[in-house]
Design a protein around this motif. Structure first.
Motif, PDB file in Angstrom:
ATOM      1  N   ALA A  97       0.633  56.266  27.456  1.00 26.51           N
ATOM      2  CA  ALA A  97       1.579  55.848  28.479  1.00 26.51           C
ATOM      3  C   ALA A  97       0.862  55.272  29.699  1.00 26.51           C
ATOM      4  N   MET A  98      -0.432  55.494  29.810  1.00 27.63           N
ATOM      5  CA  MET A  98      -1.206  54.939  30.921  1.00 27.63           C
ATOM      6  C   MET A  98      -1.632  53.512  30.570  1.00 27.63           C
ATOM      7  N   ALA A  99      -1.565  52.636  31.561  1.00 20.43           N
ATOM      8  CA  ALA A  99      -1.834  51.216  31.324  1.00 20.43           C
ATOM      9  C   ALA A  99      -3.238  50.976  30.784  1.00 20.43           C
ATOM     10  N   VAL A 100      -4.221  51.647  31.330  1.00 20.15           N
ATOM     11  CA  VAL A 100      -5.611  51.434  30.903  1.00 20.15           C
ATOM     12  C   VAL A 100      -5.804  51.819  29.441  1.00 20.15           C
ATOM     13  N   HIS A 101      -5.272  52.965  29.071  1.00 20.85           N
ATOM     14  CA  HIS A 101      -5.442  53.414  27.686  1.00 20.85           C
ATOM     15  C   HIS A 101      -4.593  52.597  26.724  1.00 20.85           C
ATOM     16  N   TRP A 102      -3.415  52.149  27.171  1.00 21.88           N
ATOM     17  CA  TRP A 102      -2.586  51.297  26.314  1.00 21.88           C
ATOM     18  C   TRP A 102      -3.347  50.020  25.945  1.00 21.88           C
ATOM     19  N   GLU A 103      -3.935  49.370  26.958  1.00 16.76           N
ATOM     20  CA  GLU A 103      -4.681  48.140  26.696  1.00 16.76           C
ATOM     21  C   GLU A 103      -5.906  48.405  25.827  1.00 16.76           C
ATOM     22  N   GLN A 104      -6.551  49.541  26.018  1.00 16.84           N
ATOM     23  CA  GLN A 104      -7.738  49.893  25.245  1.00 16.84           C
ATOM     24  C   GLN A 104      -7.401  50.117  23.772  1.00 16.84           C
ATOM     25  N   VAL A 105      -6.280  50.772  23.516  1.00 16.28           N
ATOM     26  CA  VAL A 105      -5.918  51.127  22.140  1.00 16.28           C
ATOM     27  C   VAL A 105      -5.153  50.008  21.446  1.00 16.28           C
ATOM     28  N   MET A 106      -4.160  49.446  22.117  1.00 16.74           N
ATOM     29  CA  MET A 106      -3.281  48.468  21.482  1.00 16.74           C
ATOM     30  C   MET A 106      -3.786  47.032  21.573  1.00 16.74           C
TER      31      MET A 106
END
Length: 105
Positions: free
Chosen positions: A24-33
């Motif tokens: 749900a965090m923007a940084v992790h979303w971009e990193q994973v997706m």
């Protein structure tokens, strides 16, 4: 046997809940997706709610497995262990968390 089932369910819910909160965090979303977080704002909001619900259900499963004082202790240890597991997964193999999000935005 029923205690083992509830504890296993609590482990899985805790791990999924922490992973959903991380996604749900923007940084992790971009990193994973591998896509901009701005395009998936609605999905990330749903992930935040799903993560909170999963952690609450993990607490309920712990309560069904044992008495309240022990259930609270086990739940807190599960929170710490699952947070560490998700953090290490994000550091070394973030693509492994991609399967936990069926909604891509």
């Amino acid at each position: 046997m029923p205690e083992a089932f509830w504890l296993l369910l609590a482990c899985l819910l805790s791990l999924a809940g922490m992973a959903w909160l991380a996604l749900a965090m923007a940084v992790h979303w971009e990193q994973v997706m591998l896509q901009p977080a701005a395009r998936a704002a609605g999905v990330r909001l749903l992930l935040r709610g799903a993560g909170a619900c999963a952690l609450a259900l993990a607490a309920a499963a712990c309560l069904l497995a044992d008495r309240p004082s022990m259930a609270l202790l086990v739940w807190l240890m599960l929170l710490a262990a699952s947070a560490l597991t998700v953090a290490l997964t994000l550091a070394w193999r973030p693509a492994l968390l991609r399967g936990l999000c069926a909604l891509r935005g």
